[in-house]
Design a protein around this motif. Structure first.
Motif, PDB file in Angstrom:
ATOM      1  N   ALA A 141      31.213  73.586  69.494  1.00  0.00           N
ATOM      2  CA  ALA A 141      31.452  72.495  68.546  1.00  0.00           C
ATOM      3  C   ALA A 141      30.470  71.346  68.761  1.00  0.00           C
ATOM      4  O   ALA A 141      29.912  70.792  67.800  1.00  0.00           O
ATOM      5  CB  ALA A 141      32.891  72.008  68.682  1.00  0.00           C
ATOM      6  N   LEU A 142      30.250  70.963  70.014  1.00  0.00           N
ATOM      7  CA  LEU A 142      29.305  69.885  70.314  1.00  0.00           C
ATOM      8  C   LEU A 142      27.887  70.242  69.885  1.00  0.00           C
ATOM      9  O   LEU A 142      27.165  69.405  69.328  1.00  0.00           O
ATOM     10  CB  LEU A 142      29.338  69.579  71.814  1.00  0.00           C
ATOM     11  CG  LEU A 142      30.515  68.753  72.330  1.00  0.00           C
ATOM     12  CD1 LEU A 142      30.603  68.833  73.850  1.00  0.00           C
ATOM     13  CD2 LEU A 142      30.389  67.294  71.883  1.00  0.00           C
ATOM     14  N   GLY A 159      33.601  64.749  64.450  1.00  0.00           N
ATOM     15  CA  GLY A 159      32.792  65.923  64.167  1.00  0.00           C
ATOM     16  C   GLY A 159      33.145  67.099  65.059  1.00  0.00           C
ATOM     17  O   GLY A 159      33.264  68.241  64.602  1.00  0.00           O
ATOM     18  N   VAL A 160      33.353  66.818  66.348  1.00  0.00           N
ATOM     19  CA  VAL A 160      33.709  67.883  67.285  1.00  0.00           C
ATOM     20  C   VAL A 160      35.100  68.418  66.974  1.00  0.00           C
ATOM     21  O   VAL A 160      35.321  69.631  66.925  1.00  0.00           O
ATOM     22  CB  VAL A 160      33.635  67.369  68.741  1.00  0.00           C
ATOM     23  CG1 VAL A 160      34.270  68.343  69.708  1.00  0.00           C
ATOM     24  CG2 VAL A 160      32.179  67.135  69.133  1.00  0.00           C
ATOM     25  N   SER A 161      36.060  67.520  66.744  1.00  0.00           N
ATOM     26  CA  SER A 161      37.427  67.956  66.452  1.00  0.00           C
ATOM     27  C   SER A 161      37.476  68.827  65.202  1.00  0.00           C
ATOM     28  O   SER A 161      38.248  69.793  65.132  1.00  0.00           O
ATOM     29  CB  SER A 161      38.349  66.748  66.282  1.00  0.00           C
ATOM     30  OG  SER A 161      38.515  66.072  67.507  1.00  0.00           O
ATOM     31  N   GLY A 162      36.652  68.499  64.201  1.00  0.00           N
ATOM     32  CA  GLY A 162      36.621  69.280  62.974  1.00  0.00           C
ATOM     33  C   GLY A 162      36.041  70.668  63.136  1.00  0.00           C
ATOM     34  O   GLY A 162      36.247  71.531  62.278  1.00  0.00           O
ATOM     35  N   ARG A 163      35.328  70.901  64.239  1.00  0.00           N
ATOM     36  CA  ARG A 163      34.708  72.202  64.486  1.00  0.00           C
ATOM     37  C   ARG A 163      35.421  73.005  65.567  1.00  0.00           C
ATOM     38  O   ARG A 163      34.982  74.101  65.901  1.00  0.00           O
ATOM     39  CB  ARG A 163      33.230  71.994  64.847  1.00  0.00           C
ATOM     40  CG  ARG A 163      32.376  71.519  63.680  1.00  0.00           C
ATOM     41  CD  ARG A 163      31.035  70.993  64.158  1.00  0.00           C
ATOM     42  NE  ARG A 163      30.128  70.712  63.058  1.00  0.00           N
ATOM     43  CZ  ARG A 163      30.146  69.601  62.326  1.00  0.00           C
ATOM     44  NH1 ARG A 163      31.051  68.660  62.580  1.00  0.00           N
ATOM     45  NH2 ARG A 163      29.281  69.426  61.338  1.00  0.00           N
ATOM     46  N   CYS A 191      41.362  69.530  70.549  1.00  0.00           N
ATOM     47  CA  CYS A 191      40.846  68.373  69.821  1.00  0.00           C
ATOM     48  C   CYS A 191      40.254  67.374  70.810  1.00  0.00           C
ATOM     49  O   CYS A 191      40.577  67.380  72.002  1.00  0.00           O
ATOM     50  CB  CYS A 191      41.925  67.707  68.976  1.00  0.00           C
ATOM     51  SG  CYS A 191      43.170  66.809  69.927  1.00  0.00           S
ATOM     52  N   ALA A 192      39.383  66.514  70.292  1.00  0.00           N
ATOM     53  CA  ALA A 192      38.807  65.426  71.085  1.00  0.00           C
ATOM     54  C   ALA A 192      39.556  64.147  70.757  1.00  0.00           C
ATOM     55  O   ALA A 192      39.778  63.824  69.590  1.00  0.00           O
ATOM     56  CB  ALA A 192      37.325  65.266  70.782  1.00  0.00           C
ATOM     57  N   HIS A 193      39.969  63.403  71.794  1.00  0.00           N
ATOM     58  CA  HIS A 193      40.693  62.140  71.600  1.00  0.00           C
ATOM     59  C   HIS A 193      39.739  60.968  71.422  1.00  0.00           C
ATOM     60  O   HIS A 193      39.974  60.085  70.612  1.00  0.00           O
ATOM     61  CB  HIS A 193      41.555  61.839  72.818  1.00  0.00           C
ATOM     62  CG  HIS A 193      42.829  62.603  72.869  1.00  0.00           C
ATOM     63  ND1 HIS A 193      43.899  62.201  73.644  1.00  0.00           N
ATOM     64  CD2 HIS A 193      43.229  63.731  72.235  1.00  0.00           C
ATOM     65  CE1 HIS A 193      44.901  63.050  73.498  1.00  0.00           C
ATOM     66  NE2 HIS A 193      44.501  63.998  72.665  1.00  0.00           N
ATOM     67  N   TRP A 194      38.691  60.935  72.224  1.00  0.00           N
ATOM     68  CA  TRP A 194      37.796  59.793  72.226  1.00  0.00           C
ATOM     69  C   TRP A 194      36.443  60.199  72.818  1.00  0.00           C
ATOM     70  O   TRP A 194      36.327  61.224  73.486  1.00  0.00           O
ATOM     71  CB  TRP A 194      38.376  58.616  73.034  1.00  0.00           C
ATOM     72  CG  TRP A 194      38.940  58.974  74.389  1.00  0.00           C
ATOM     73  CD1 TRP A 194      40.253  59.164  74.708  1.00  0.00           C
ATOM     74  CD2 TRP A 194      38.210  59.198  75.617  1.00  0.00           C
ATOM     75  NE1 TRP A 194      40.391  59.486  76.038  1.00  0.00           N
ATOM     76  CE2 TRP A 194      39.168  59.506  76.619  1.00  0.00           C
ATOM     77  CE3 TRP A 194      36.863  59.170  75.966  1.00  0.00           C
ATOM     78  CZ2 TRP A 194      38.800  59.787  77.941  1.00  0.00           C
ATOM     79  CZ3 TRP A 194      36.491  59.449  77.274  1.00  0.00           C
ATOM     80  CH2 TRP A 194      37.459  59.746  78.241  1.00  0.00           C
ATOM     81  N   CYS A 195      35.447  59.373  72.540  1.00  0.00           N
ATOM     82  CA  CYS A 195      34.109  59.561  73.105  1.00  0.00           C
ATOM     83  C   CYS A 195      33.565  58.192  73.485  1.00  0.00           C
ATOM     84  O   CYS A 195      33.696  57.232  72.722  1.00  0.00           O
ATOM     85  CB  CYS A 195      33.194  60.245  72.085  1.00  0.00           C
ATOM     86  SG  CYS A 195      31.514  60.555  72.699  1.00  0.00           S
ATOM     87  N   VAL A 196      32.981  58.105  74.684  1.00  0.00           N
ATOM     88  CA  VAL A 196      32.469  56.832  75.194  1.00  0.00           C
ATOM     89  C   VAL A 196      31.086  57.058  75.793  1.00  0.00           C
ATOM     90  O   VAL A 196      30.912  57.959  76.627  1.00  0.00           O
ATOM     91  CB  VAL A 196      33.407  56.257  76.285  1.00  0.00           C
ATOM     92  CG1 VAL A 196      32.836  54.969  76.868  1.00  0.00           C
ATOM     93  CG2 VAL A 196      34.802  56.004  75.726  1.00  0.00           C
TER      94      VAL A 196
END
Length: 259
Positions: free
Chosen positions: A35-36, A79-83, A89-94
């Motif tokens: 996904a990434l 974008g990652v969660s959608g793929r 799922c991804a909660h957050w990105c920092v």
């Protein structure tokens, strides 16, 4: 740029965290890297805070990755969660400093093990709860577990396949509590050995069911012999709650050490 990503997943349909190549079994790492890479339009590899086994879940696994792609944190998260498949799922990105490492920068990890304690097996939540039909004394389990606190050699609770060079770990907190038919074991340490939580729970179940005395946990710890301890508890009751990091890394409060 280096990023930290908080990831939630249901491990039921995966053969654990670690990717084993494009032709290997389905793993959470492989799904996340795919996904990434799609969002970045370049190959991405990730490093996680703590690998989980097949069937084990995560409320907030933390990974880091590097990318030259020009994406803001919201674009990475959505974008990652959608793929990803529906179970991840991804909660957050920092954005983080280049010195940050999801594994080596963590100062603690926290797990929860959930047991449904009633005569009838579960229909709902069977993928995230272990069933134990024997009546359990959660208070006795809690008292017995306190013998494990502190820095100790946990050889009695590591699998023979564990690759760690030594078995010393600092167990910072362990709590056993009952709410209705549910018994939960929550445990925090600086790091864990392979199957360490599940092996501790397996022995606590024997104490809770009255098959062993409360002092047995202290005896097992001192004896350092895995063959004398209880069985490994099933994977589906185990959730990796979160790793914990010093505040200097600027991560969300949920994964930052207090004080």
């Amino acid at each position: 740029m280096r990023y930290a990503l908080g990831v939630e997943y249901d491990g039921s349909g995966f053969q654990g965290w670690q990717g084993l190549g494009p032709s290997g079994p389905a793993t959470v790492q492989a799904a996340l890297e795919h996904a990434l890479s799609s969002v970045a339009d370049q190959a991405i590899t990730v490093t996680c805070a703590g690998r989980t086994d097949a069937g084990v879940h995560a409320e907030c696994q933390v990974v880091h990755f590097d990318s030259t792609a020009d994406r803001d944190p919201r674009a990475w998260t959505l974008g990652v969660s959608g793929r990803l498949p529906p179970t991840v799922c991804a909660h957050w990105c920092v954005p983080v400093a280049q010195a940050f490492n999801a594994r080596f920068s963590a100062r603690a990890r926290r797990y929860r093990y959930r047991i449904l304690n009633r005569p009838v097996r579960p229909a709902l939540y069977r993928h995230t709860t272990t069933w134990e039909r024997r009546p359990l004394d959660a208070d006795a389990m809690h008292r017995a577990a306190q013998a494990l606190l502190g820095e100790n050699d946990f050889s009695a609770f590591r699998t023979v396949h564990c690759q760690s060079p030594h078995a010393r770990r600092n167990l910072q907190e362990i709590v056993v509590r009952r709410t209705g038919d549910a018994v939960e074991v929550e445990i925090q340490a600086n790091a864990f050995l392979h199957h360490m939580v599940r092996n501790i729970v397996g022995s606590l179940l024997e104490i809770g069911a009255g098959a062993r005395a409360e002092g047995w946990m202290a005896q097992l710890l001192a004896g350092r012999d895995r063959t004398l301890a209880g069985p490994t508890a099933p994977p589906q009751g185990l959730v990796f709650l979160r790793p914990l990091y010093p505040s200097e890394w600027g991560l969300p409060e949920s994964v930052t050490l207090r004080g």
